[in-house]
Design a protein around this motif. Structure first.
Motif, PDB file in Angstrom:
ATOM      1  N   PRO A 137      -3.674  11.415   9.135  1.00 37.89           N
ATOM      2  CA  PRO A 137      -4.655  10.421   8.702  1.00 37.89           C
ATOM      3  C   PRO A 137      -5.885  11.054   8.051  1.00 37.89           C
ATOM      4  O   PRO A 137      -6.434  12.028   8.548  1.00 37.89           O
ATOM      5  N   GLY A 138      -6.258  10.507   6.908  1.00 36.68           N
ATOM      6  CA  GLY A 138      -7.444  10.974   6.189  1.00 36.68           C
ATOM      7  C   GLY A 138      -7.221  12.201   5.317  1.00 36.68           C
ATOM      8  O   GLY A 138      -8.171  12.736   4.761  1.00 36.68           O
ATOM      9  N   SER A 139      -5.972  12.633   5.134  1.00 31.22           N
ATOM     10  CA  SER A 139      -5.728  13.839   4.337  1.00 31.22           C
ATOM     11  C   SER A 139      -6.081  13.640   2.866  1.00 31.22           C
ATOM     12  O   SER A 139      -6.270  14.599   2.140  1.00 31.22           O
ATOM     13  N   TRP A 140      -6.201  12.417   2.416  1.00 33.22           N
ATOM     14  CA  TRP A 140      -6.536  12.124   1.015  1.00 33.22           C
ATOM     15  C   TRP A 140      -8.027  12.287   0.738  1.00 33.22           C
ATOM     16  O   TRP A 140      -8.464  12.318  -0.394  1.00 33.22           O
ATOM     17  N   ILE A 141      -8.840  12.389   1.770  1.00 35.88           N
ATOM     18  CA  ILE A 141     -10.303  12.415   1.604  1.00 35.88           C
ATOM     19  C   ILE A 141     -10.792  13.612   0.806  1.00 35.88           C
ATOM     20  O   ILE A 141     -11.734  13.521   0.054  1.00 35.88           O
ATOM     21  N   ASN A 142     -10.173  14.756   0.957  1.00 37.76           N
ATOM     22  CA  ASN A 142     -10.644  15.961   0.245  1.00 37.76           C
ATOM     23  C   ASN A 142     -10.675  15.671  -1.196  1.00 37.76           C
ATOM     24  O   ASN A 142     -10.670  16.134  -2.120  1.00 37.76           O
ATOM     25  N   MET A 202       0.839  -1.189   0.000  1.00 40.35           N
ATOM     26  CA  MET A 202       0.000   0.000   0.000  1.00 40.35           C
ATOM     27  C   MET A 202       0.878   1.245   0.000  1.00 40.35           C
ATOM     28  O   MET A 202       1.868   1.327   0.696  1.00 40.35           O
ATOM     29  N   CYS A 203       0.505   2.198  -0.768  1.00 37.66           N
ATOM     30  CA  CYS A 203       1.232   3.460  -0.878  1.00 37.66           C
ATOM     31  C   CYS A 203       1.058   4.274   0.409  1.00 37.66           C
ATOM     32  O   CYS A 203      -0.062   4.482   0.862  1.00 37.66           O
ATOM     33  N   ILE A 204       2.158   4.735   0.983  1.00 36.19           N
ATOM     34  CA  ILE A 204       2.073   5.508   2.227  1.00 36.19           C
ATOM     35  C   ILE A 204       1.514   6.904   2.002  1.00 36.19           C
ATOM     36  O   ILE A 204       1.185   7.592   2.960  1.00 36.19           O
ATOM     37  N   CYS A 205       1.370   7.307   0.769  1.00 35.76           N
ATOM     38  CA  CYS A 205       0.929   8.669   0.439  1.00 35.76           C
ATOM     39  C   CYS A 205      -0.463   8.997   0.973  1.00 35.76           C
ATOM     40  O   CYS A 205      -0.754  10.164   1.224  1.00 35.76           O
ATOM     41  N   VAL A 206      -1.326   8.013   1.117  1.00 36.55           N
ATOM     42  CA  VAL A 206      -2.721   8.303   1.441  1.00 36.55           C
ATOM     43  C   VAL A 206      -2.881   9.046   2.756  1.00 36.55           C
ATOM     44  O   VAL A 206      -3.853   9.775   2.922  1.00 36.55           O
ATOM     45  N   ASN A 207      -1.972   8.882   3.691  1.00 41.56           N
ATOM     46  CA  ASN A 207      -2.072   9.591   4.966  1.00 41.56           C
ATOM     47  C   ASN A 207      -1.013  10.674   5.111  1.00 41.56           C
ATOM     48  O   ASN A 207      -0.665  11.060   6.220  1.00 41.56           O
ATOM     49  N   CYS A 208      -0.506  11.176   4.003  1.00 40.23           N
ATOM     50  CA  CYS A 208       0.549  12.186   4.046  1.00 40.23           C
ATOM     51  C   CYS A 208      -0.027  13.579   3.810  1.00 40.23           C
ATOM     52  O   CYS A 208      -0.919  13.768   2.982  1.00 40.23           O
ATOM     53  N   ARG A 209       0.510  14.537   4.522  1.00 43.35           N
ATOM     54  CA  ARG A 209       0.077  15.934   4.392  1.00 43.35           C
ATOM     55  C   ARG A 209       0.266  16.449   2.969  1.00 43.35           C
ATOM     56  O   ARG A 209      -0.462  17.317   2.504  1.00 43.35           O
ATOM     57  N   HIS A 210       1.225  15.920   2.245  1.00 42.20           N
ATOM     58  CA  HIS A 210       1.581  16.425   0.918  1.00 42.20           C
ATOM     59  C   HIS A 210       0.883  15.699  -0.242  1.00 42.20           C
ATOM     60  O   HIS A 210       1.218  15.934  -1.391  1.00 42.20           O
ATOM     61  N   VAL A 211      -0.067  14.837   0.051  1.00 49.65           N
ATOM     62  CA  VAL A 211      -0.662  13.970  -0.974  1.00 49.65           C
ATOM     63  C   VAL A 211      -1.262  14.753  -2.145  1.00 49.65           C
ATOM     64  O   VAL A 211      -1.215  14.304  -3.283  1.00 49.65           O
ATOM     65  N   HIS A 212      -1.787  15.941  -1.918  1.00 48.71           N
ATOM     66  CA  HIS A 212      -2.482  16.675  -2.978  1.00 48.71           C
ATOM     67  C   HIS A 212      -1.562  17.431  -3.925  1.00 48.71           C
ATOM     68  O   HIS A 212      -1.970  17.794  -5.023  1.00 48.71           O
ATOM     69  N   ASN A 213      -0.306  17.673  -3.532  1.00 51.30           N
ATOM     70  CA  ASN A 213       0.576  18.424  -4.428  1.00 51.30           C
ATOM     71  C   ASN A 213       1.947  17.774  -4.607  1.00 51.30           C
ATOM     72  O   ASN A 213       2.863  18.396  -5.108  1.00 51.30           O
ATOM     73  N   CYS A 214       2.088  16.511  -4.242  1.00 53.12           N
ATOM     74  CA  CYS A 214       3.363  15.799  -4.340  1.00 53.12           C
ATOM     75  C   CYS A 214       3.586  15.267  -5.764  1.00 53.12           C
ATOM     76  O   CYS A 214       2.733  14.569  -6.320  1.00 53.12           O
ATOM     77  N   VAL A 215       4.730  15.599  -6.341  1.00 53.29           N
ATOM     78  CA  VAL A 215       5.008  15.158  -7.709  1.00 53.29           C
ATOM     79  C   VAL A 215       5.185  13.639  -7.789  1.00 53.29           C
ATOM     80  O   VAL A 215       4.811  13.027  -8.791  1.00 53.29           O
ATOM     81  N   THR A 216       5.724  13.031  -6.757  1.00 51.22           N
ATOM     82  CA  THR A 216       5.908  11.573  -6.767  1.00 51.22           C
ATOM     83  C   THR A 216       4.566  10.859  -6.717  1.00 51.22           C
ATOM     84  O   THR A 216       4.332   9.897  -7.438  1.00 51.22           O
TER      85      THR A 216
END
Length: 75
Positions: free
Chosen positions: A70-75, A1-15
């Motif tokens: 946690p949940g930062s990807w929901i938006n 599972m990708c760790i990005c889903v709970n990361c603060r930077h998920v919405h603007n991270c190039v990776t």
């Protein structure tokens, strides 16, 4: 599972957007106004064979820029 889903930077991270592109993720077509470039990322690519076809599964496993919200990807 990708760790990005709970990361603060998920919405603007190039990776993360590279991984979405590799998964042929089409719903998010908006242009990112502020890009975030993470430090020292480790991407794991699994190769799967299904019905004589090859599929790649991309997951970000490590990132020194990871900030858990946690949940930062929901938006």
């Amino acid at each position: 599972m990708c760790i990005c889903v709970n990361c603060r930077h998920v919405h603007n991270c190039v990776t993360y957007h590279l991984i979405q592109k590799q998964h042929n993720y089409r719903y998010n077509k908006k242009i990112i106004s502020t890009y975030f470039i993470p430090k020292e990322t480790l991407i794991n690519i699994n190769i799967n064979y299904i019905d004589k076809s090859i599929y790649f599964d991309w997951d970000l496993m490590e990132c020194l820029s990871f900030v858990e919200i946690p949940g930062s990807w929901i938006n």
